[in-house]
Motif scaffolding. Structure first.
Motif, PDB file in Angstrom:
ATOM      1  N   ILE A 167     -91.623  51.470 -61.994  1.00  0.00           N
ATOM      2  CA  ILE A 167     -91.862  50.243 -61.672  1.00  0.00           C
ATOM      3  C   ILE A 167     -92.322  50.016 -59.880  1.00  0.00           C
ATOM      4  CG2 ILE A 167     -90.861  47.813 -61.022  1.00  0.00           C
ATOM      5  CD1 ILE A 167     -89.443  48.069 -63.590  1.00  0.00           C
ATOM      6  N   THR A 168     -91.542  50.968 -59.457  1.00  0.00           N
ATOM      7  CA  THR A 168     -91.748  51.115 -57.881  1.00  0.00           C
ATOM      8  C   THR A 168     -93.155  51.802 -57.428  1.00  0.00           C
ATOM      9  OG1 THR A 168     -89.314  51.302 -57.259  1.00  0.00           O
ATOM     10  CG2 THR A 168     -90.888  52.095 -55.761  1.00  0.00           C
ATOM     11  N   GLU A 199     -81.709  46.077 -47.427  1.00  0.00           N
ATOM     12  CA  GLU A 199     -80.983  47.156 -46.815  1.00  0.00           C
ATOM     13  C   GLU A 199     -81.569  48.746 -47.059  1.00  0.00           C
ATOM     14  OE1 GLU A 199     -76.486  47.386 -47.856  1.00  0.00           O
ATOM     15  OE2 GLU A 199     -77.357  48.237 -49.482  1.00  0.00           O
ATOM     16  N   GLY A 200     -81.763  49.308 -45.887  1.00  0.00           N
ATOM     17  CA  GLY A 200     -82.028  50.609 -45.906  1.00  0.00           C
ATOM     18  C   GLY A 200     -83.227  51.124 -46.834  1.00  0.00           C
ATOM     19  N   PRO A 201     -83.348  52.444 -47.059  1.00  0.00           N
ATOM     20  CA  PRO A 201     -84.269  53.018 -47.940  1.00  0.00           C
ATOM     21  C   PRO A 201     -84.041  52.853 -49.264  1.00  0.00           C
ATOM     22  CG  PRO A 201     -82.771  54.771 -47.260  1.00  0.00           C
ATOM     23  CD  PRO A 201     -82.276  53.543 -46.411  1.00  0.00           C
ATOM     24  N   HIS A 202     -84.919  52.836 -50.257  1.00  0.00           N
ATOM     25  CA  HIS A 202     -84.838  52.719 -51.748  1.00  0.00           C
ATOM     26  C   HIS A 202     -83.902  53.838 -52.045  1.00  0.00           C
ATOM     27  CE1 HIS A 202     -86.807  52.353 -55.819  1.00  0.00           C
ATOM     28  NE2 HIS A 202     -85.722  51.977 -55.789  1.00  0.00           N
ATOM     29  N   ARG A 203     -82.665  53.679 -52.760  1.00  0.00           N
ATOM     30  CA  ARG A 203     -81.802  54.729 -53.541  1.00  0.00           C
ATOM     31  C   ARG A 203     -81.542  54.132 -54.772  1.00  0.00           C
ATOM     32  NH1 ARG A 203     -76.800  55.008 -49.885  1.00  0.00           N
ATOM     33  NH2 ARG A 203     -76.360  56.545 -51.293  1.00  0.00           N
ATOM     34  N   PRO A 204     -82.439  54.494 -55.871  1.00  0.00           N
ATOM     35  CA  PRO A 204     -82.374  54.287 -57.319  1.00  0.00           C
ATOM     36  C   PRO A 204     -80.853  54.693 -57.569  1.00  0.00           C
ATOM     37  CG  PRO A 204     -84.472  54.993 -56.931  1.00  0.00           C
ATOM     38  CD  PRO A 204     -83.750  55.221 -55.473  1.00  0.00           C
ATOM     39  N   GLY A 205     -80.115  53.895 -58.531  1.00  0.00           N
ATOM     40  CA  GLY A 205     -78.824  54.594 -58.890  1.00  0.00           C
ATOM     41  C   GLY A 205     -77.742  53.852 -58.220  1.00  0.00           C
ATOM     42  N   SER A 206     -78.048  53.233 -57.072  1.00  0.00           N
ATOM     43  CA  SER A 206     -76.872  52.749 -56.247  1.00  0.00           C
ATOM     44  C   SER A 206     -77.021  51.238 -56.847  1.00  0.00           C
ATOM     45  CB  SER A 206     -77.099  52.859 -54.751  1.00  0.00           C
ATOM     46  OG  SER A 206     -76.206  52.008 -54.171  1.00  0.00           O
ATOM     47  N   VAL A 207     -75.495  50.799 -56.838  1.00  0.00           N
ATOM     48  CA  VAL A 207     -75.356  49.374 -57.202  1.00  0.00           C
ATOM     49  C   VAL A 207     -74.968  48.589 -55.646  1.00  0.00           C
ATOM     50  CG1 VAL A 207     -74.943  49.379 -59.759  1.00  0.00           C
ATOM     51  CG2 VAL A 207     -73.025  49.762 -58.071  1.00  0.00           C
ATOM     52  N   GLY A 208     -75.017  49.534 -54.750  1.00  0.00           N
ATOM     53  CA  GLY A 208     -74.844  48.691 -53.477  1.00  0.00           C
ATOM     54  C   GLY A 208     -73.314  48.724 -52.897  1.00  0.00           C
ATOM     55  N   THR A 209     -73.088  47.865 -51.894  1.00  0.00           N
ATOM     56  CA  THR A 209     -71.889  47.968 -51.284  1.00  0.00           C
ATOM     57  C   THR A 209     -70.967  46.731 -51.647  1.00  0.00           C
ATOM     58  OG1 THR A 209     -72.744  47.005 -49.371  1.00  0.00           O
ATOM     59  CG2 THR A 209     -72.667  49.280 -49.296  1.00  0.00           C
ATOM     60  N   ARG A 240     -89.119  47.644 -55.311  1.00  0.00           N
ATOM     61  CA  ARG A 240     -87.771  48.309 -55.981  1.00  0.00           C
ATOM     62  C   ARG A 240     -86.868  47.269 -56.725  1.00  0.00           C
ATOM     63  NH1 ARG A 240     -82.941  49.473 -51.636  1.00  0.00           N
ATOM     64  NH2 ARG A 240     -82.996  47.417 -50.603  1.00  0.00           N
ATOM     65  N   VAL A 241     -86.350  47.818 -57.906  1.00  0.00           N
ATOM     66  CA  VAL A 241     -85.235  46.727 -58.509  1.00  0.00           C
ATOM     67  C   VAL A 241     -84.100  47.101 -57.740  1.00  0.00           C
ATOM     68  CG1 VAL A 241     -84.515  46.315 -60.928  1.00  0.00           C
ATOM     69  CG2 VAL A 241     -86.869  47.075 -60.632  1.00  0.00           C
ATOM     70  N   VAL A 242     -83.516  46.020 -57.632  1.00  0.00           N
ATOM     71  CA  VAL A 242     -81.997  45.777 -56.818  1.00  0.00           C
ATOM     72  C   VAL A 242     -81.283  45.970 -57.850  1.00  0.00           C
ATOM     73  CG1 VAL A 242     -80.698  44.026 -55.617  1.00  0.00           C
ATOM     74  CG2 VAL A 242     -82.839  44.674 -54.747  1.00  0.00           C
ATOM     75  N   GLU A 243     -80.160  46.611 -57.835  1.00  0.00           N
ATOM     76  CA  GLU A 243     -78.907  46.577 -58.782  1.00  0.00           C
ATOM     77  C   GLU A 243     -77.881  45.980 -58.390  1.00  0.00           C
ATOM     78  OE1 GLU A 243     -78.702  49.521 -62.107  1.00  0.00           O
ATOM     79  OE2 GLU A 243     -79.628  50.950 -60.493  1.00  0.00           O
ATOM     80  N   ARG A 244     -76.996  45.199 -59.051  1.00  0.00           N
ATOM     81  CA  ARG A 244     -75.709  44.855 -58.702  1.00  0.00           C
ATOM     82  C   ARG A 244     -74.578  45.282 -59.801  1.00  0.00           C
ATOM     83  NH1 ARG A 244     -74.485  42.711 -63.117  1.00  0.00           N
ATOM     84  NH2 ARG A 244     -75.125  40.893 -63.838  1.00  0.00           N
ATOM     85  N   TYR A 245     -73.362  45.152 -59.398  1.00  0.00           N
ATOM     86  CA  TYR A 245     -72.132  45.580 -60.358  1.00  0.00           C
ATOM     87  C   TYR A 245     -71.253  44.228 -60.290  1.00  0.00           C
ATOM     88  CZ  TYR A 245     -67.956  47.828 -61.282  1.00  0.00           C
ATOM     89  OH  TYR A 245     -66.775  48.041 -61.802  1.00  0.00           O
TER      90      TYR A 245
END
Length: 507
Positions: free
Chosen positions: A295-296, A322-332, A302-307
């Motif tokens: 997709i990117t 927020e920062g660079p694209h980091r696929p796999g992260s659900v953030g802070t 980028r697709v944003v993930e949340r948890y």
């Protein structure tokens, strides 16, 4: 009135769009009128069941219940009779809210039925718009409809708002009691993380019996004063159409984004629509890295993930900008949410090394009040005031979270190592011969558990050899994480939210 929806307290003739389901729509004025007419009919009920079809009637029913201060129990229309009977016996609703023409199953026949009928105001488009609102009940319920005045639900933040039933993976479904405080806290925290405002137009096709589609996908826009467009049924064409016609935000689950990733190769209109969206959000399960990348690469977005989960609503998210694209992260962690990882013995993990796996525990205003009628299960779900999510994760140096799977089904202990099923699945999905993949553990006399890969081949007539897949994983991760067995399927078993049902996978 209810502080959950400040926008409804404004002009009764507000013509701003609030809800659209296909060709049917309601303005804020229309939603206010419909909810104000329905709320007095259910006032005084202990609980109400809502037959949660993907319709405007479902949204009106839940909003009316929240305005009346009556806890709503959303019911999945695809639930089997045995499970539905359990939910009704456990929650004991006084009545059921449904759209006219809904064919309700036998377990609901004993309940008084209130039919939610919509009527037109300026800017509304509803079927049968010439008819006035009619909330016909077949049994005794609250008082008569009150000509447009909004009820006052009170301001007790701990008052139950929704009772949402879990999937019942380890027994009968449990009713998670979500207080008004939790709804407001999670939706406001997401507004902070995503810069979510009244100008946003949310597009989605999620079911409305779950927190993702109902709380985030309907109540979220209404709390902000924005609007939601529900597709009814997910299609790539529908997503492209609505985003191109003013939609700014897309909510989806990984299955939906996987289909979008497949479609963008031949659908230039979809590529343009996704590229123009302000925000693409995926949730309910981890989004595979190859889907992120496709997709990117095609859209530059980028697709944003949340948890989150039913009992906690939202815990973490990647923040907009927020920062660079980091696929796999659900953030802070979201605002006011505390989060920690713990070892098997409950000892907190202090390392932010991206490697040490622990169980996620959270606390904060986003938490549920407990399981309905299950004080034992509620007590077992907490470590002091920390909620045990059952999810396993690692934390990176910046505090962001990466999930590796569920403790019960996705943490594989093999040869003295802890292996997260999620990381192996992502590597398998990057193999050109793999369309879908799931990873489980099974008993092994030598290793304790061994890694098993369940694979849907990209070409069913020529599946990739098991040895090739094992070598691929070993090269990308580590030798001890390679699959010891590979089993081929035509499709992975999934639930209504698109999550793989791993308990249905067996040798």
């Amino acid at each position: 009135m209810s502080s959950l929806f400040p926008a409804l307290a404004a002009d009764p003739d507000d013509t701003r769009p609030a809800l659209r389901f296909g060709e049917r729509s309601l303005t804020y004025g229309g939603l206010r009128a419909a909810a104000a007419a329905l709320a007095p009919r259910i006032a005084g009920a202990a609980r109400v069941a809502v037959w949660a079809t993907p319709s405007a009637e479902t949204a009106v029913a839940v909003v009316a219940a929240l305005l009346a201060g009556v806890p709503a129990v959303p019911l999945n229309p695809r639930t089997g009779e045995r499970e539905l009977t359990h939910i009704l016996t456990d929650s004991e609703p006084d009545l059921v809210l449904a759209a006219p023409g809904d064919d309700l199953p036998a377990p609901l026949a004993r309940l008084p039925r209130v039919e939610v009928r919509l009527h037109a105001r300026a800017g509304d488009r509803t079927a049968g718009a010439e008819r006035p609102m009619d909330t016909t009940a077949t049994g005794p319920v609250g008082g008569a409809a009150a000509g447009g005045a909004l009820p006052d639900a009170g301001e007790d933040p701990e008052a139950p708002a929704l009772i949402v039933y879990t999937s019942g993976t380890t027994g009968p479904p449990k009713g998670a009691v979500l207080p008004r405080r939790a709804l407001a806290a999670s939706l406001d925290a997401l507004a902070d993380a995503w810069a979510w405002t009244a100008d946003d137009v949310l597009v989605h096709a999620l079911p409305l019996f779950h927190v993702h589609g109902l709380v985030l996908g309907v109540l979220g826009p209404l709390r902000r004063g924005g609007s939601v467009r529900h597709l009814g049924r997910f299609t790539a064409e529908g997503v492209a159409r609505e985003l191109a016609d003013g939609g700014t935000v897309l909510f989806g689950v990984p299955t939906m984004y996987h289909r979008l990733a497949e479609a963008i190769g031949t659908d230039e209109a979809l590529v343009k629509a996704l590229a123009a969206a302000r925000l693409l959000v995926s949730g309910s399960a981890a989004l595979p890295l190859p889907v992120h990348e496709r997709i990117t690469a095609a859209t530059g977005r980028r697709v944003v993930e949340r948890y989150g989960m039913t009992e906690t609503l939202m815990n973490t998210s990647v923040r907009v900008g927020e920062g660079p694209h980091r696929p796999g992260s659900v953030g802070t962690p979201l605002q006011d949410v505390a989060l920690r990882l713990v070892r098997d013995d409950g000892t907190p993990i202090t390392a932010y090394d991206g490697e040490t796996i622990g169980e996620v525990q959270v606390r904060g205003p986003n938490l549920f009040s407990g399981y309905l009628n299950r004080p034992d299960a509620t007590a077992a779900a907490f470590d002091g005031d920390w909620f045990r999510t059952g999810d396993m994760a690692v934390r990176d140096a910046d505090g962001s979270l990466r999930l590796v799977g569920r403790r019960a089904t996705d943490l594989i202990k093999s040869g003295g190592f802890k292996i997260g099923a999620g990381e192996v699945e992502n590597v398998l999905l990057a193999h050109p011969g793999v369309r879908e993949a799931a990873v489980t553990g099974e008993p092994d006399a030598d290793l304790g558990e061994r890694v098993v890969a369940w694979v849907v081949p990209a070409d069913p007539t020529a599946p990739p050899p098991p040895g090739d897949l094992a070598d691929h994983v070993a090269a990308q991760l580590a030798p001890h994480k390679r699959p010891r067995a590979v089993r081929y399927l035509e499709a992975l078993p999934r639930n209504d939210m698109g999550k793989v049902v791993k308990r249905a996978l067996h040798g």
